[in-house]
Each structure stands twice: as C-alpha cells, then as structure tokens.
Design a protein around this motif. Structure first.
Motif, PDB file in Angstrom:
ATOM      1  N   GLY A  83       0.907  -0.871   0.106  1.00 34.00           N
ATOM      2  CA  GLY A  83       0.358   0.434  -0.365  1.00 34.00           C
ATOM      3  C   GLY A  83       1.056   1.211  -0.064  1.00 34.00           C
ATOM      4  O   GLY A  83       0.138   2.104  -0.686  1.00 34.00           O
ATOM      5  N   VAL A  84       1.538   1.276   0.633  1.00 32.41           N
ATOM      6  CA  VAL A  84       2.961   2.681   0.598  1.00 32.41           C
ATOM      7  C   VAL A  84       3.444   2.464   0.260  1.00 32.41           C
ATOM      8  O   VAL A  84       3.650   3.795  -1.220  1.00 32.41           O
ATOM      9  CB  VAL A  84       3.743   2.392   2.183  1.00 32.41           C
ATOM     10  CG1 VAL A  84       5.193   3.502   1.921  1.00 32.41           C
ATOM     11  CG2 VAL A  84       2.736   2.282   3.345  1.00 32.41           C
ATOM     12  N   THR A  85       4.173   1.654  -1.445  1.00 31.02           N
ATOM     13  CA  THR A  85       4.799   1.468  -2.072  1.00 31.02           C
ATOM     14  C   THR A  85       4.567   2.525  -3.001  1.00 31.02           C
ATOM     15  O   THR A  85       4.719   3.359  -4.381  1.00 31.02           O
ATOM     16  CB  THR A  85       5.645   0.586  -2.049  1.00 31.02           C
ATOM     17  OG1 THR A  85       5.928   0.077  -1.339  1.00 31.02           O
ATOM     18  CG2 THR A  85       6.087   0.366  -3.644  1.00 31.02           C
ATOM     19  N   SER A  86       2.687   1.347  -3.496  1.00 32.59           N
ATOM     20  CA  SER A  86       2.105   1.969  -4.252  1.00 32.59           C
ATOM     21  C   SER A  86       1.534   3.591  -4.258  1.00 32.59           C
ATOM     22  O   SER A  86       1.890   4.371  -5.013  1.00 32.59           O
ATOM     23  CB  SER A  86       0.486   0.951  -4.117  1.00 32.59           C
ATOM     24  OG  SER A  86      -0.568   1.136  -5.026  1.00 32.59           O
ATOM     25  N   VAL A  87       0.962   4.160  -3.626  1.00 34.29           N
ATOM     26  CA  VAL A  87       0.894   5.901  -2.813  1.00 34.29           C
ATOM     27  C   VAL A  87       1.797   6.343  -3.228  1.00 34.29           C
ATOM     28  O   VAL A  87       2.016   7.062  -3.837  1.00 34.29           O
ATOM     29  CB  VAL A  87       0.805   5.798  -1.614  1.00 34.29           C
ATOM     30  CG1 VAL A  87       0.721   7.212  -1.299  1.00 34.29           C
ATOM     31  CG2 VAL A  87      -1.093   4.858  -0.908  1.00 34.29           C
ATOM     32  N   VAL A  88       3.173   5.549  -3.171  1.00 33.23           N
ATOM     33  CA  VAL A  88       4.477   7.049  -3.086  1.00 33.23           C
ATOM     34  C   VAL A  88       4.787   6.775  -5.097  1.00 33.23           C
ATOM     35  O   VAL A  88       4.972   7.827  -5.419  1.00 33.23           O
ATOM     36  CB  VAL A  88       5.433   6.509  -2.614  1.00 33.23           C
ATOM     37  CG1 VAL A  88       6.801   6.446  -3.269  1.00 33.23           C
ATOM     38  CG2 VAL A  88       4.996   6.586  -0.236  1.00 33.23           C
ATOM     39  N   THR A  89       4.799   5.460  -5.601  1.00 34.59           N
ATOM     40  CA  THR A  89       5.142   5.523  -6.826  1.00 34.59           C
ATOM     41  C   THR A  89       4.237   5.986  -8.037  1.00 34.59           C
ATOM     42  O   THR A  89       4.434   6.894  -9.171  1.00 34.59           O
ATOM     43  CB  THR A  89       5.159   4.085  -7.069  1.00 34.59           C
ATOM     44  OG1 THR A  89       4.037   3.222  -6.614  1.00 34.59           O
ATOM     45  CG2 THR A  89       6.251   3.213  -6.794  1.00 34.59           C
ATOM     46  N   THR A  90       2.377   6.142  -7.064  1.00 38.10           N
ATOM     47  CA  THR A  90       1.323   6.626  -7.798  1.00 38.10           C
ATOM     48  C   THR A  90       2.014   8.492  -7.962  1.00 38.10           C
ATOM     49  O   THR A  90       2.272   8.903  -8.493  1.00 38.10           O
ATOM     50  CB  THR A  90       0.205   6.562  -7.687  1.00 38.10           C
ATOM     51  OG1 THR A  90       0.321   5.038  -7.729  1.00 38.10           O
ATOM     52  CG2 THR A  90      -0.431   7.106  -8.714  1.00 38.10           C
ATOM     53  N   ILE A  91       2.946   8.411  -6.817  1.00 39.15           N
ATOM     54  CA  ILE A  91       2.738  10.139  -6.893  1.00 39.15           C
ATOM     55  C   ILE A  91       3.481  10.325  -7.983  1.00 39.15           C
ATOM     56  O   ILE A  91       4.396  11.509  -8.509  1.00 39.15           O
ATOM     57  CB  ILE A  91       2.507  10.410  -5.801  1.00 39.15           C
ATOM     58  CG1 ILE A  91       1.149  10.348  -4.978  1.00 39.15           C
ATOM     59  CG2 ILE A  91       3.097  12.502  -6.083  1.00 39.15           C
ATOM     60  CD1 ILE A  91       1.223  10.918  -3.719  1.00 39.15           C
ATOM     61  N   LEU A  92       4.588  10.117  -7.136  1.00 42.05           N
ATOM     62  CA  LEU A  92       6.118  10.281  -8.212  1.00 42.05           C
ATOM     63  C   LEU A  92       5.956  10.024  -9.420  1.00 42.05           C
ATOM     64  O   LEU A  92       7.141  10.614  -9.889  1.00 42.05           O
ATOM     65  CB  LEU A  92       7.265   9.810  -7.380  1.00 42.05           C
ATOM     66  CG  LEU A  92       7.598   9.624  -5.639  1.00 42.05           C
ATOM     67  CD1 LEU A  92       8.560   8.793  -5.096  1.00 42.05           C
ATOM     68  CD2 LEU A  92       7.993  11.117  -5.766  1.00 42.05           C
ATOM     69  N   LEU A  93       5.660   8.756  -9.681  1.00 40.79           N
ATOM     70  CA  LEU A  93       5.507   8.910 -11.569  1.00 40.79           C
ATOM     71  C   LEU A  93       4.270   9.090 -12.464  1.00 40.79           C
ATOM     72  O   LEU A  93       3.973   8.698 -13.217  1.00 40.79           O
ATOM     73  CB  LEU A  93       5.379   7.170 -11.931  1.00 40.79           C
ATOM     74  CG  LEU A  93       6.951   6.462 -11.207  1.00 40.79           C
ATOM     75  CD1 LEU A  93       6.385   4.613 -11.693  1.00 40.79           C
ATOM     76  CD2 LEU A  93       8.061   7.035 -11.707  1.00 40.79           C
ATOM     77  N   ALA A  94       3.529  10.074 -11.599  1.00 44.23           N
ATOM     78  CA  ALA A  94       2.666  11.158 -11.962  1.00 44.23           C
ATOM     79  C   ALA A  94       3.189  11.813 -13.100  1.00 44.23           C
ATOM     80  O   ALA A  94       4.254  12.879 -13.385  1.00 44.23           O
ATOM     81  CB  ALA A  94       1.616  11.753 -11.068  1.00 44.23           C
ATOM     82  N   GLY A  95       2.019  12.036 -14.118  1.00 45.36           N
ATOM     83  CA  GLY A  95       2.284  12.449 -15.527  1.00 45.36           C
ATOM     84  C   GLY A  95       3.220  11.456 -16.593  1.00 45.36           C
ATOM     85  O   GLY A  95       3.707  12.077 -17.782  1.00 45.36           O
ATOM     86  N   GLN A  96       3.528  10.708 -15.931  1.00 51.08           N
ATOM     87  CA  GLN A  96       4.888  10.110 -17.273  1.00 51.08           C
ATOM     88  C   GLN A  96       4.388   8.466 -18.065  1.00 51.08           C
ATOM     89  O   GLN A  96       3.339   8.321 -16.999  1.00 51.08           O
ATOM     90  CB  GLN A  96       5.804   9.221 -16.417  1.00 51.08           C
ATOM     91  CG  GLN A  96       6.925  10.743 -15.833  1.00 51.08           C
ATOM     92  CD  GLN A  96       7.485   9.931 -14.232  1.00 51.08           C
ATOM     93  OE1 GLN A  96       7.757   8.740 -15.191  1.00 51.08           O
ATOM     94  NE2 GLN A  96       8.090  10.996 -13.453  1.00 51.08           N
ATOM     95  N   ASN A  97       4.221   8.390 -18.846  1.00 52.48           N
ATOM     96  CA  ASN A  97       4.128   6.984 -19.473  1.00 52.48           C
ATOM     97  C   ASN A  97       2.801   6.870 -19.632  1.00 52.48           C
ATOM     98  O   ASN A  97       1.884   5.735 -19.735  1.00 52.48           O
ATOM     99  CB  ASN A  97       5.184   5.464 -18.964  1.00 52.48           C
ATOM    100  CG  ASN A  97       6.000   5.908 -19.289  1.00 52.48           C
ATOM    101  OD1 ASN A  97       6.685   6.111 -19.722  1.00 52.48           O
ATOM    102  ND2 ASN A  97       6.755   5.160 -17.309  1.00 52.48           N
TER     103      ASN A  97
END
Length: 248
Positions: free
Chosen positions: A29-43
């Motif tokens: 859960g924590v990993t998913s939240v952080v990566t979704t925010i950090l990778l926003a707008g990419q790909n």
C-alpha cells in the motif's frame, strides 16, 4: 455466537496468516501510493494532483480486498485441509452457525484493515503531495474511506463463502484470483463492461472510486447494494452446501 467469534479470533491470532496479510498490505500500500505520486504524468499516467491521479494513489482497497479474499478462503478451506473443522463441528453441530461466525469475524477484520490502510494511504499521500507542490486533494475522502472499508469487508466474506464451497485451499485461491484479475478485470471489463459493472469487482471499483472518476460504473450507493447482494447470495449458497455435504 459470541463464543464462536472469540474462537475464530483466537485461531487467527495463533497462525501467521493474519500478520503476514497485514504486513504485505502495508508494504504494498505505501509503495503504491508513493510510486503513483512520484511517477505522475509519466508514460501516459494521470497528471500530478488531478482527480484521476489522486484516485489511483488512494485505490489501496484493490490490495486489501484481494488479501482478505485469500484470508477468508484460508480461514475455512484451511480447516478442511487440516481436518480441524471436525473439532469445530463437534463443538457446534449447527454448521450454519460456524460458517456465520467465520463470516462475521473475517468481515470485521476486513473492515478494520480496509479502514486502517486507507487512513495510512492518506497519511502517506498528503505529505508526499505537499512535497511536490500539491496542497489540496481534489476528492471527497469520506465516501472513498467508507467504500474501502465496505469493499474489504465484503471480499473477506466472499473468501469465506468461496472457501466453504470449494473446500480446497489452493484451488479456491487460484480460482478466486483468476476470476477477479483475469476474467472480470482482464476480459469482461474490456469486452462487456455493461455486464462487468454488476459483478463483484466492478461494484468494488465503483464503491471505492472518487466521485466522477468512473462515470461508466454504477453509482456508489447502488454498487454497495450490489456488492452486499453478491456476498449474501454466495454466503447463503455456501451455507446450504456446508450443512448438507458430508465431511470426508
């Protein structure tokens, strides 16, 4: 019934399944939240801070629901596998009460897990968004929180019902995951979305999504009713078969 529920809680406390489920949900859960925010707008992913992006970041109920589905299966199919269900039925010959106790116990744990992990997701997302310059989440958190709680609880109960019907731990888990991920998500939601939205996964997505982020799905209220309806129907079916089938 209270005594049966206490017995079920004691069983869960004395096995690693509950702690392992909790640890996996927190980590993913924590990993998913952080990566979704950090990778926003990419790909091709939604832009940072949009409704779609925040909705995706907070969709931790998809993890807790699958986790509780598996835990629910283990709670009863595992007893058939290890023959400990014999002791439960000797202590309480009315099998329907044993199944009901498991449904209530797993449903309650699912509700707590769903609510807690969504709260953790929000607690992680807010400072990470703030560090990226987003100081307001454009979604209504209360309905999403309630939806995550309901969906996780219902999926736990569905797991108990499926486990009671199958009685085979591995088969029930594989079949349940394939149905959710391959058939509902991979096939039906793309091929016949008008049908898929009335199935458990479609209803679960609708009840946990941010308002207006999924216009093609059922309304949250109707989705909640559909989700509960599936749980009740399958639980009643499992109860009927559990009472009539011989123990072997």
């Amino acid at each position: 019934m209270n005594q049966l529920i206490r017995v079920e809680l004691r069983k869960l406390r004395t096995t690693p399944a509950l702690l392992v489920t909790l640890a996996i949900c927190v980590a993913l859960g924590v990993t998913s939240v952080v990566t979704t925010i950090l990778l926003a707008g990419q790909n091709g992913s939604p832009a940072l801070g949009t409704v779609a992006n925040v909705n995706k970041a907070l969709q931790v109920a998809s993890m807790t629901s699958i986790a509780m589905l598996i835990l629910g299966i283990l709670a009863i199919a595992g007893e058939y596998r290890h023959r400990t269900i014999m002791g439960a039925y000797l202590a309480e010959p009315r099998r329907g009460r044993v199944l009901a106790a498991k449904l209530v116990t797993i449903g309650g744990i699912g509700a707590l897990l769903g609510a807690a992990l969504f709260g953790l997701a929000v607690a992680v997302a807010v400072p990470v968004y703030a560090a990226k310059g987003v100081h307001h989440l454009p979604v209504d958190l209360a309905p999403m929180w309630l939806g995550a709680t309901l969906a996780t609880a219902i999926y736990g109960m569905l797991g108990v019902a499926v486990g009671a019907l199958a009685r085979n731990t591995v088969g029930a888990i594989i079949g349940g995951v394939i149905w959710v991920q391959a058939i509902e998500v991979g096939l039906l939601q793309n091929a016949v979305p008008s049908v898929a939205k009335w199935l458990p996964t479609g209803a679960g997505v609708a009840v946990t999504a941010a308002r207006d982020s999924a216009p093609d799905l059922l309304s949250p209220g109707l989705a909640a009713a559909v989700l509960v309806g599936w749980a009740v129907a399958i639980a009643l079916l499992a109860t009927r078969f559990s009472v009539r089938r011989e123990l072997r």
